[in-house]
Design a protein around this motif. Structure first.
Motif, PDB file in Angstrom:
ATOM      1  N   GLY A  84       0.828  -1.211   0.000  1.00  0.00           N
ATOM      2  CA  GLY A  84       0.000   0.000   0.000  1.00  0.00           C
ATOM      3  C   GLY A  84       0.854   1.249   0.000  1.00  0.00           C
ATOM      4  N   ALA A  85       1.924   1.229   0.794  1.00  0.00           N
ATOM      5  CA  ALA A  85       2.784   2.406   0.914  1.00  0.00           C
ATOM      6  C   ALA A  85       3.510   2.693  -0.391  1.00  0.00           C
ATOM      7  CB  ALA A  85       3.787   2.207   2.055  1.00  0.00           C
ATOM      8  N   VAL A  86       4.101   1.655  -0.986  1.00  0.00           N
ATOM      9  CA  VAL A  86       4.866   1.855  -2.227  1.00  0.00           C
ATOM     10  C   VAL A  86       3.926   2.269  -3.359  1.00  0.00           C
ATOM     11  CG1 VAL A  86       6.301   0.716  -3.975  1.00  0.00           C
ATOM     12  CG2 VAL A  86       6.729   0.289  -1.549  1.00  0.00           C
ATOM     13  N   VAL A 110       1.011   4.025  -3.212  1.00  0.00           N
ATOM     14  CA  VAL A 110       0.592   5.436  -3.098  1.00  0.00           C
ATOM     15  C   VAL A 110       1.795   6.373  -3.264  1.00  0.00           C
ATOM     16  CG1 VAL A 110      -0.447   7.153  -1.569  1.00  0.00           C
ATOM     17  CG2 VAL A 110      -1.403   4.851  -1.679  1.00  0.00           C
ATOM     18  N   ALA A 111       2.929   6.018  -2.643  1.00  0.00           N
ATOM     19  CA  ALA A 111       4.123   6.863  -2.779  1.00  0.00           C
ATOM     20  C   ALA A 111       4.577   6.905  -4.242  1.00  0.00           C
ATOM     21  CB  ALA A 111       5.249   6.338  -1.881  1.00  0.00           C
ATOM     22  N   GLY A 112       4.476   5.772  -4.931  1.00  0.00           N
ATOM     23  CA  GLY A 112       4.874   5.717  -6.342  1.00  0.00           C
ATOM     24  C   GLY A 112       4.026   6.655  -7.187  1.00  0.00           C
ATOM     25  N   GLY A 142       2.517   9.363  -6.107  1.00  0.00           N
ATOM     26  CA  GLY A 142       2.927  10.721  -5.752  1.00  0.00           C
ATOM     27  C   GLY A 142       4.239  11.112  -6.410  1.00  0.00           C
ATOM     28  N   TYR A 143       5.185  10.187  -6.438  1.00  0.00           N
ATOM     29  CA  TYR A 143       6.488  10.473  -7.054  1.00  0.00           C
ATOM     30  C   TYR A 143       6.356  10.644  -8.572  1.00  0.00           C
ATOM     31  CZ  TYR A 143       9.282   9.675  -2.823  1.00  0.00           C
ATOM     32  OH  TYR A 143       9.865   9.783  -1.587  1.00  0.00           O
ATOM     33  N   LEU A 176       3.794  11.875 -10.051  1.00  0.00           N
ATOM     34  CA  LEU A 176       3.259  13.232 -10.207  1.00  0.00           C
ATOM     35  C   LEU A 176       4.375  14.265 -10.011  1.00  0.00           C
ATOM     36  CD1 LEU A 176       0.806  15.136 -10.484  1.00  0.00           C
ATOM     37  CD2 LEU A 176       0.409  14.851  -8.033  1.00  0.00           C
TER      38      LEU A 176
END
Lengths: 141, 137
Positions: free
Chosen positions: A52-54, A56-58, A60-61, A63
């Motif tokens: 889940g973390a990777v 959502v962070a992916g 965002g990155y 973007l």
């Protein structure tokens, strides 16, 4: 550039991180040990946390790569090292031993300071000593 | 809530935090680096990093306030083992330039092969350590 928006953003991001850790089960060293216990009572459910973390962070990155600069600062600050060198491997190996022994990694341990539990304070104090020792004695930054 | 569902939701919040810190401040949310940096950086950067760490510490109490219960936390290791583990985690994460957040979440999200290598090594090392503890116990 005015620092206030950056301070508020960092505070909010820290809070969200701490809430996420609390919800995820990562604050529980027994759960973390269970995740690492592949030869015993393996509990793979914490892999969902990383997934889940990777994910959502992916997003965002991805973007961030389309933007000229972050909202409240002039530049994106990204790691420049590319090589898989000995300090990386040795450091990760030592970290893994400590993680397996305790069930704590830095984020959950720092967040768990708020519980006021003595064992958490002992772990974090030792972690700060370890960080300072690396900075003081190692050849690598 | 099912542990897989709460894990996925909690992970998504962690990912949101990592994304926001990059989109708003241009910074990697690596906890070991941010905490170690508090001992060295000065001025605005110190204040910004302190704000993140303060938020992180305030997370569990806010969770307890919102849900009525503190997050589960069962510590297994004795104080001497925790002290040894803390030393290894502090030294190792600085030598290896990151921990579960910086390499595990931010690094993998950036598709960094260096971070992927670090993650595979600390997962393997952690799993080996727990397996050895099981043999010794």
């Amino acid at each position: 550039m005015n620092a206030a928006p950056r301070i508020v953003a960092a505070l909010a991001a820290g809070l969200i991180f701490g809430l996420g850790l609390s919800l995820s089960g990562m604050l529980d060293p027994t759960r973390v040990r269970g995740f690492l216990d592949v030869t015993g009572a393996w509990d793979p459910s914490l892999a969902f946390v990383l997934g889940g973390a990777v994910g959502v962070a992916g997003a965002g990155y991805a973007l961030a790569r389309r933007l000229p600069h972050p909202a409240f600062d002039t530049d994106f600050e990204l790691p420049t090292k590319r090589r898989i060198d000995r300090p990386l491997v040795a450091g990760a190996a030592l970290f893994g031993i400590g993680w397996g022994l305790s069930g704590f990694c830095p984020g959950p341990a720092v967040a768990a300071l708020s519980t006021g539990a003595l064992p958490v304070a002992v772990f974090v104090a030792a972690m700060l000593v370890g960080m300072a020792a690396q900075h003081r004695f190692a050849r690598y930054p | 809530m099912n542990t897989s569902v709460s894990g996925l939701a909690g992970g998504a919040l962690i990912g949101l935090s990592v994304a926001l810190l990059m989109l708003l401040n241009g910074r990697i949310a690596g906890i070991s680096g941010l905490v170690a940096g508090l001992g060295r950086s000065r001025g605005t950067r110190w204040l910004v990093d302190l704000a993140f760490v303060a938020g992180l510490i305030a997370g569990p109490p806010l969770f307890a306030y919102a849900t009525g219960a503190w997050p589960e936390m069962h510590i297994i290791a004795s104080l001497p083992v925790l002290a040894l583990a803390g030393l290894l985690v502090g030294f190792g994460t600085r030598l290896g330039s990151g921990c579960t957040s910086g390499h595990g979440v931010a690094g993998l999200a950036r598709l960094s092969t260096r971070s992927l290598a670090a993650v595979l090594v600390f997962l393997a090392s952690g799993m080996l350590t727990v397996a050895l503890l099981r043999v010794l116990a």
